[in-house]
Motif scaffolding. Sequence first.
Motif, mmCIF file in Angstrom:
data_model
loop_
_atom_site.group_PDB
_atom_site.id
_atom_site.type_symbol
_atom_site.label_atom_id
_atom_site.label_comp_id
_atom_site.label_asym_id
_atom_site.label_seq_id
_atom_site.Cartn_x
_atom_site.Cartn_y
_atom_site.Cartn_z
ATOM 1 N N ARG A 153 34.198 60.599 70.345
ATOM 2 C CA ARG A 153 34.735 60.780 68.998
ATOM 3 C C ARG A 153 36.252 60.980 69.035
ATOM 4 O O ARG A 153 36.958 60.576 68.107
ATOM 5 N N ILE A 154 36.756 61.626 70.070
ATOM 6 C CA ILE A 154 38.202 61.768 70.220
ATOM 7 C C ILE A 154 38.843 60.385 70.355
ATOM 8 O O ILE A 154 39.862 60.074 69.721
ATOM 9 N N ARG A 155 38.242 59.530 71.204
ATOM 10 C CA ARG A 155 38.785 58.173 71.361
ATOM 11 C C ARG A 155 38.746 57.419 70.034
ATOM 12 O O ARG A 155 39.691 56.720 69.672
ATOM 13 N N ASP A 156 37.633 57.561 69.303
ATOM 14 C CA ASP A 156 37.513 56.879 68.019
ATOM 15 C C ASP A 156 38.544 57.384 67.012
ATOM 16 O O ASP A 156 39.049 56.628 66.183
ATOM 17 N N LEU A 157 38.831 58.689 67.078
ATOM 18 C CA LEU A 157 39.798 59.277 66.157
ATOM 19 C C LEU A 157 41.176 58.654 66.346
ATOM 20 O O LEU A 157 41.834 58.232 65.380
ATOM 21 N N PHE A 158 41.635 58.579 67.592
ATOM 22 C CA PHE A 158 42.955 58.004 67.862
ATOM 23 C C PHE A 158 42.957 56.500 67.589
ATOM 24 O O PHE A 158 43.952 55.945 67.104
ATOM 25 N N LYS A 159 41.833 55.835 67.887
ATOM 26 C CA LYS A 159 41.745 54.405 67.608
ATOM 27 C C LYS A 159 41.822 54.150 66.112
ATOM 28 O O LYS A 159 42.504 53.222 65.654
ATOM 29 N N GLU A 160 41.125 54.952 65.334
ATOM 30 C CA GLU A 160 41.149 54.791 63.881
ATOM 31 C C GLU A 160 42.538 55.039 63.320
ATOM 32 O O GLU A 160 42.974 54.351 62.379
ATOM 33 N N ALA A 161 43.259 56.014 63.876
ATOM 34 C CA ALA A 161 44.621 56.284 63.418
ATOM 35 C C ALA A 161 45.517 55.074 63.646
ATOM 36 O O ALA A 161 46.309 54.688 62.778
ATOM 37 N N ARG A 162 45.385 54.451 64.824
ATOM 38 C CA ARG A 162 46.195 53.259 65.112
ATOM 39 C C ARG A 162 45.809 52.108 64.186
ATOM 40 O O ARG A 162 46.678 51.380 63.687
#
Length: 509
Positions: A153-162
């Motif tokens: 979920r941390i990876r998804d969070l940063f990916k979604e921000a980008r």
Amino acid sequence: MRNFKSYRKEIAIGFLSVLAIFLLYAGVSPMPLVAVGVLASAAFLMTKSRGGLAVGAAGGKRPAKAPSPLSFEDIGGQEQAKKELIEALDFMVKREEIRKLGIRPLKGILLTGPPGTGKTLLAKAAAHRTKSAFVAASGSEFVEMYVGVGASRIRDLFKEARNQAVKLKRGSAVIFIDEIDGIGGKRDGGQQREYDQTLNQLLTEMDGIQGDESVRILLIAATNRKELLDPALLRPGRFDRHIQVDLPDKKGREHILRLHARNKPLEDGVSLERVAEETFGFSGAQLESVMNEAAIYAMRDDRDQVSQADLTQAIDKVMMGERTDRETTREERERVAMHELGHAFMAETLRPGSVAQVSLTPRGQALGYVRHHPRKDSYLYTKQALEDQIMIALGGAAAEELIYGGRSTGSRGDFEQATGIVRTLIESGMSELGIVHPEALTQVEWARENASILDGLMDRTRQHLAVNKDKFYEMLDVLAKEETLSGDRLRECLAQDAGGGASSAHAAS
């Protein structure tokens, strides 16, 4: 015209139906195929539901949108915090200047402070000022019993921000994680737990080891328990700035009240400055609640404008709760009156002119209360000031002892307040123990010193109240009949003592 993606669900159902019929015709049982289909569908649905971060990670994606138009001018009472945050955000806005000076962009900003002080609002205003994409999540959203879910979920969070920054054609994104202590707690060096892996992934993302660096990401996090965070998270290069978001002072409280009064019609003569004086220690969220509750009181009375009385009632409600219809016996009512008069007499003895009203109106868990006039904001207290606070808190129990010969359970909250102040005395080196580290004291030593201080102050409180014992019965008649007693009426009664016994008793102590 609908494309292939619009029909893929119908195509899949048709294909599976034809395949099942073919297998039956060939004499092969289709049940294994059905079981596999059911398991695949369940896994897909779980993935959709698990990935539902507030930012739309792992399948629950929302369309990209710009941050809400909230500016720093819309946030009151945090001038110092806003100044520090704006300075830090300039590193994202003035890219050419920082490149010329060789300044490393900030990776993270940590907002610390009590609940309700506006940390989330500051993060939203930061995204608006930097014209960045904004995504938000809570620390609890990353904690799962399944290994690897939090890190994913941390990876998804940063990916979604980008991704949102790209869709909005922005060169930067602001990620806000509220209650970061939920995933950023100190690691104890034991076995690898789920939230340890989540924290490790967060550290990796902040270091920029993975991901597209063409989009600059600033992580803003909030917590009211900074001491619980892992040192690796707090070091420079990750959270470069630690900004304290404190409770607002009088000027800040008035600013917040005016912001929340913009859409509320106020009667002529309403003084928000007076409300700010009476709400010492209130957070921004509590001040917003005061304005909202005041408008509700006006609506109950079918009035079109909010009055000063509405605001006064709203302050009482936010502090102590809604007025209740709790019925008490005559004996209980008289005991509550004596208890509150004990608080009021001690307050007037130690701080003349401080009592605004004594009330027998039940609110929340309280059967009565004493309203005090607002004092100037104070952040430092002397030993005498703390002892006066303790004696005022003990005044209710001392009055019950004086009149009835014993105490009741109504003093429980007063004793909790008194012991909390005693702890402050001891930790500040103002007790007989001198300067001592709190952790160096055993429970027995704590109990002994606490009892010594409280017993001594209780004796002094009894002496003060004994001087005005006859006044209790005189004030009881007024309070029982009218349910409220003004501070002016209370002072008139005390002033009738020509001998000035109360003042002399205070001077003798």
